[in-house]
Motif scaffolding. Structure first.
Motif, PDB file in Angstrom:
ATOM      1  N   ALA A 242       0.833  -1.203   0.000  1.00  0.00           N
ATOM      2  CA  ALA A 242       0.000   0.000   0.000  1.00  0.00           C
ATOM      3  C   ALA A 242       0.870   1.257   0.000  1.00  0.00           C
ATOM      4  CB  ALA A 242      -0.930  -0.008   1.199  1.00  0.00           C
TER       5      ALA A 242
ATOM      6  N   GLU B 252      -7.712  -3.014  -5.156  1.00  0.00           N
ATOM      7  CA  GLU B 252      -7.777  -4.419  -4.731  1.00  0.00           C
ATOM      8  C   GLU B 252      -6.799  -5.271  -5.530  1.00  0.00           C
ATOM      9  OE1 GLU B 252     -11.760  -5.764  -5.166  1.00  0.00           O
ATOM     10  OE2 GLU B 252     -12.535  -4.592  -3.484  1.00  0.00           O
TER      11      GLU B 252
ATOM     12  N   LEU C 203      -3.152  -4.656  -4.641  1.00  0.00           N
ATOM     13  CA  LEU C 203      -2.734  -5.129  -3.321  1.00  0.00           C
ATOM     14  C   LEU C 203      -2.908  -6.635  -3.136  1.00  0.00           C
ATOM     15  CD1 LEU C 203      -4.055  -2.244  -1.026  1.00  0.00           C
ATOM     16  CD2 LEU C 203      -1.807  -2.504  -2.084  1.00  0.00           C
TER      17      LEU C 203
ATOM     18  N   ALA D 175      -5.981  -8.412  -3.118  1.00  0.00           N
ATOM     19  CA  ALA D 175      -7.170  -8.837  -2.366  1.00  0.00           C
ATOM     20  C   ALA D 175      -7.765 -10.078  -3.016  1.00  0.00           C
ATOM     21  CB  ALA D 175      -8.201  -7.716  -2.326  1.00  0.00           C
TER      22      ALA D 175
ATOM     23  N   ASP E 127     -11.693  -8.343   2.829  1.00  0.00           N
ATOM     24  CA  ASP E 127     -10.954  -8.448   1.570  1.00  0.00           C
ATOM     25  C   ASP E 127      -9.695  -9.289   1.715  1.00  0.00           C
ATOM     26  OD1 ASP E 127     -12.517  -6.642  -0.255  1.00  0.00           O
ATOM     27  OD2 ASP E 127     -12.119  -5.241   1.369  1.00  0.00           O
TER      28      ASP E 127
ATOM     29  N   GLU F 179     -10.007  -5.562   6.247  1.00  0.00           N
ATOM     30  CA  GLU F 179     -10.894  -5.065   5.207  1.00  0.00           C
ATOM     31  C   GLU F 179     -10.197  -3.914   4.477  1.00  0.00           C
ATOM     32  OE1 GLU F 179     -14.842  -4.496   3.267  1.00  0.00           O
ATOM     33  OE2 GLU F 179     -13.635  -6.140   4.067  1.00  0.00           O
ATOM     34  N   LEU F 180     -10.389  -3.818   3.168  1.00  0.00           N
ATOM     35  CA  LEU F 180      -9.794  -2.744   2.372  1.00  0.00           C
ATOM     36  C   LEU F 180     -10.877  -1.754   1.971  1.00  0.00           C
ATOM     37  CD1 LEU F 180      -7.431  -1.525   0.680  1.00  0.00           C
ATOM     38  CD2 LEU F 180      -8.153  -3.053  -1.174  1.00  0.00           C
ATOM     39  N   LYS F 181     -10.621  -0.455   2.206  1.00  0.00           N
ATOM     40  CA  LYS F 181     -11.569   0.577   1.819  1.00  0.00           C
ATOM     41  C   LYS F 181     -10.844   1.737   1.151  1.00  0.00           C
ATOM     42  CE  LYS F 181     -15.517  -1.089   3.177  1.00  0.00           C
ATOM     43  NZ  LYS F 181     -16.486  -1.458   2.127  1.00  0.00           N
ATOM     44  N   THR F 182     -11.190   2.012  -0.099  1.00  0.00           N
ATOM     45  CA  THR F 182     -10.720   3.242  -0.720  1.00  0.00           C
ATOM     46  C   THR F 182     -11.694   4.349  -0.333  1.00  0.00           C
ATOM     47  OG1 THR F 182     -11.954   2.704  -2.732  1.00  0.00           O
ATOM     48  CG2 THR F 182      -9.629   2.099  -2.676  1.00  0.00           C
TER      49      THR F 182
ATOM     50  N   LEU G 204      -7.870  -1.265   6.265  1.00  0.00           N
ATOM     51  CA  LEU G 204      -6.806  -0.550   5.575  1.00  0.00           C
ATOM     52  C   LEU G 204      -7.477   0.487   4.677  1.00  0.00           C
ATOM     53  CD1 LEU G 204      -3.786  -0.222   4.893  1.00  0.00           C
ATOM     54  CD2 LEU G 204      -4.131  -1.856   3.030  1.00  0.00           C
ATOM     55  N   TRP G 205      -7.358   1.751   5.084  1.00  0.00           N
ATOM     56  CA  TRP G 205      -7.940   2.847   4.321  1.00  0.00           C
ATOM     57  C   TRP G 205      -6.931   3.342   3.284  1.00  0.00           C
ATOM     58  CZ3 TRP G 205     -12.963   4.101   5.066  1.00  0.00           C
ATOM     59  CH2 TRP G 205     -13.556   3.729   6.270  1.00  0.00           C
TER      60      TRP G 205
ATOM     61  N   PRO H 162      -1.496   5.015   3.005  1.00  0.00           N
ATOM     62  CA  PRO H 162      -2.437   4.067   3.631  1.00  0.00           C
ATOM     63  C   PRO H 162      -2.563   4.296   5.135  1.00  0.00           C
ATOM     64  CG  PRO H 162      -0.334   3.002   3.251  1.00  0.00           C
ATOM     65  CD  PRO H 162      -0.234   4.356   2.614  1.00  0.00           C
TER      66      PRO H 162
END
Length: 222
Positions: free
Chosen positions: A14, A49, A52, A54, A63, A70-73, A114-115, A134
């Motif tokens: 990230a 995703e 990285l 996912a 993810d 969890e992955l969030k953009t 993970l933002w 990140p």
């Protein structure tokens, strides 16, 4: 991209894409950049995703389930403030008897996130938007209490068959809003008499004031 084997490996990946433009990342993955997000709303998330590694896809789990992350953009403006609410998960409108906060799908999704902030202002062409640093986040006790309080209030409406009374103004940090391909989308719910009815699918969303504090706390503690 292979699945990251550790939290540190994921974080390193990230950090490696931070500072890139979306077009640069897309080119490295041999993907085309759409002209805008009107017909490709999830494109940025899918791009990140893939970069990285996912592996959850559309499954109802984190993810990176093997890492519990969890992955969030999150699209932000020039001041670093979120431009929209953040979808977390669909709300269980049936077969929800006995579900408590501790064992809820929503809590599992938000246990570690993970933002990835991304420039989101429409005045900037999609491919020219930069990816930010990140943020690996876990809710602190106050944040967890806020989430739990809102989740329990909203779930009371669902369990008591008051789906039709739910509106976006309920909840301090969390809200329930329609989540479907269009307004014609339907799912099953329960009315106040316990009868199965057709209803709009509802999703849990984090309010912008909540995610803004996550971003601000990160900047203050750098």
């Amino acid at each position: 991209m292979t699945v990251p084997h550790s939290e540190q490996e994921l974080l390193d990946r990230a950090k490696a894409i931070a500072g890139l433009k979306l077009a640069e990342l897309a080119q490295s993955l041999k993907l085309n950049v759409p002209p805008d997000l009107k017909r490709d709303k999830g494109w940025v998330g899918t791009l990140i995703e893939r970069a990285l590694g996912a592996d959850a896809g559309s499954k109802p789990e984190q993810d990176f389930p093997h890492l519990g992350i969890e992955l969030k953009t999150i699209p932000i403006n020039g001041e670093g403030y979120p431009l929209e609410t953040t979808f977390v998960s669909l709300a269980p409108l049936i077969r929800n008897s006995g579900i408590d906060w501790r064992h809820s799908h929503l809590r599992a999704k938000l246990s570690k996130v993970l933002w990835i902030p991304v420039q989101g202002e429409r005045s900037i062409p999609l491919g020219e938007r930069y990816i930010g640093s990140p943020i690996l986040w876990q809710p602190d006790p106050l944040q967890e209490a806020q989430l739990q309080r809102d989740w329990e209030e909203l779930m009371d409406y669902i369990v008591l068959g008051k789906v039709g009374q739910i509106h976006a103004g309920i909840g301090e940090v969390l809200q329930l809003r329609p989540k479907g391909a269009n307004r014609r989308a339907r799912t099953k719910a329960v009315d106040e008499r316990g009868r199965i009815i057709d209803a709009l699918p509802l999703g849990f969303y984090l309010r912008k004031n909540f995610t803004a504090r996550i971003l601000q706390n990160f900047l203050q503690n750098r």
